[in-house]
Every structure is written in C-alpha cells, then in structure tokens.
Scaffold this active site. Sequence first.
Site, PDB file in Angstrom:
ATOM      1  CB  CYS A   9     -34.187 -61.746 -19.302  1.00 37.76           C
ATOM      2  SG  CYS A   9     -34.145 -63.516 -19.668  1.00 37.76           S
ATOM      3  CG  ASN A  12     -35.965 -67.137 -22.949  1.00 37.83           C
ATOM      4  OD1 ASN A  12     -36.233 -67.800 -24.279  1.00 37.83           O
ATOM      5  ND2 ASN A  12     -36.805 -66.908 -22.085  1.00 37.83           N
ATOM      6  CB  CYS A  14     -32.440 -66.549 -14.937  1.00 33.91           C
ATOM      7  SG  CYS A  14     -30.858 -67.764 -14.751  1.00 33.91           S
ATOM      8  NE  ARG A  15     -32.644 -61.238 -15.744  1.00 30.96           N
ATOM      9  CZ  ARG A  15     -31.868 -60.303 -16.236  1.00 30.96           C
ATOM     10  NH1 ARG A  15     -31.870 -59.029 -15.699  1.00 30.96           N
ATOM     11  NH2 ARG A  15     -31.045 -60.460 -17.184  1.00 30.96           N
ATOM     12  CB  SER A  16     -37.687 -63.565 -20.086  1.00 34.14           C
ATOM     13  OG  SER A  16     -36.857 -64.601 -20.611  1.00 34.14           O
ATOM     14  CG  ASP A 127     -28.143 -61.496 -14.932  1.00 31.13           C
ATOM     15  OD1 ASP A 127     -28.714 -62.454 -14.502  1.00 31.13           O
ATOM     16  OD2 ASP A 127     -27.565 -61.214 -15.823  1.00 31.13           O
TER      17      ASP A 127
HETATM   18  P1  4NP Z   1     -31.506 -64.262 -17.842  1.00 30.46           P
HETATM   19  O1  4NP Z   1     -30.252 -64.456 -16.892  1.00 30.46           O
HETATM   20  O2  4NP Z   1     -31.088 -63.259 -18.816  1.00 30.46           O
HETATM   21  O3  4NP Z   1     -32.139 -63.822 -16.697  1.00 30.46           O
HETATM   22  O4  4NP Z   1     -31.778 -65.466 -18.461  1.00 30.46           O
HETATM   23  C1  4NP Z   1     -28.861 -64.979 -17.605  1.00 30.46           C
HETATM   24  C2  4NP Z   1     -28.587 -66.103 -17.944  1.00 30.46           C
HETATM   25  C3  4NP Z   1     -27.179 -66.657 -18.574  1.00 30.46           C
HETATM   26  C4  4NP Z   1     -26.339 -65.509 -18.622  1.00 30.46           C
HETATM   27  C5  4NP Z   1     -26.598 -64.254 -18.061  1.00 30.46           C
HETATM   28  C6  4NP Z   1     -27.787 -64.050 -17.472  1.00 30.46           C
HETATM   29  N1  4NP Z   1     -24.925 -65.782 -19.160  1.00 30.46           N
HETATM   30  O5  4NP Z   1     -24.098 -64.938 -18.933  1.00 30.46           O
HETATM   31  O6  4NP Z   1     -24.877 -66.844 -19.677  1.00 30.46           O
END
Ligand code: 4NP
Length: 162
Positions: A9, A12, A14-16, A127
């Site tokens: 993702c 790294n 939240c989703r992955s 997201d």
């Molecule tokens: P992820 O979510 O891609 O599912 O881990 C996010 C985590 C952090 C951020 C954006 C999306 N960020 O902007 O820091």
Amino acid sequence: MTLKVLFVCLGNICRSPTAEGVLRQRLQQRGLAGQVTVDSAGTEAWHRGKAPDQRSAAAAARRGYDLSPLRARQVHTDDFDTFDYVLAMDSDNLRNLQALQPPQARTRPQLFLQRFAQRFHCHDVPDPYYGGEQGFEQVLDLLEDACDGLLLELEQRLQEQP
Ligand code: 4NP
C-alpha cells in the site's frame, strides 16, 4: 515449494499490514504457515520501522488478527524477484509499483481485489488513513474476501507442487 506473497500500500501502516495479518492467520489455521511467506511494504518510506496504525491494529484485533509484530518498510526493486505475488491495494499503488519495477523482473504487480476478490466487485481498497472508524472495517471486509480467494489459489498451487 514455498510461495511468497507481498502486499503493498502507500504507507505500510494500514491496509497492507492488515492484509498480511489476515492471510497469516488463515494460513496458520490451515497448517500452511510454513509453506507460504507473507510480508507487506509501502511505496513510500514515511513510516519505516513503525508499528501499524493503532486504528488498524484495533479493528484487526476485534476480528482476531494480531498486527502487533509487524513493522513498516518500503518496497524495493529486489521484491519483484523475491516474491511470487506482489499485490497492490489500489490503482495508485499499482502505478507506482509498475514505475519501480525493473524491466527483467520475474513478478508483475497485480491489483489485489481485481485478481482475488470473490464477493466484492471493486478494484481498490480505499485508503482509510484520513477517514473514520468505518473505513477500517470496510478495509477488513474487502481484505478478508480477497484473502479467501488468494488462499484458494495458494492451496491449489501447493497441492499441484507440494
Ligand atoms: P496505508 O495508509 O497506505 O494503507 O498504510 C496510509 C498511511 C499513511 C498515510 C497515508 C495512507 N500518510 O499520509 O501518512
């Protein structure tokens, strides 16, 4: 044979890592943990070394998944040779992976839901980072569905070539 799966993702956190936790648990339940390596990474390095987002970890824990041992890392070019599956959470992640991928690399990145979801027909795991609690539940619903589809393929491949 050992199969290797990498979920990717943006951050790294939240989703992955949630996908990693779901698949790890399902493999463990089926006695396949020794035959499939699971990892996750972000296209960005913003959260390198950090534990998963507390909201993701809490939502996952409510469904029995333990994300606490996981730490964020950034995807690197070796991953396209190391892993048998490089599975992107959304279309932006896929585009970024395609741009990073060395031309001769073994494994092409794929959009996880498009390839493996069975009940849901969307292509992107939204997201959840800037949204509310419900977003984290939706992430889990989508990822559980696609992990079940992926598991069917992994089981089939392991049966064909144990
Ligand atoms: P992820 O979510 O891609 O599912 O881990 C996010 C985590 C952090 C951020 C954006 C999306 N960020 O902007 O820091």
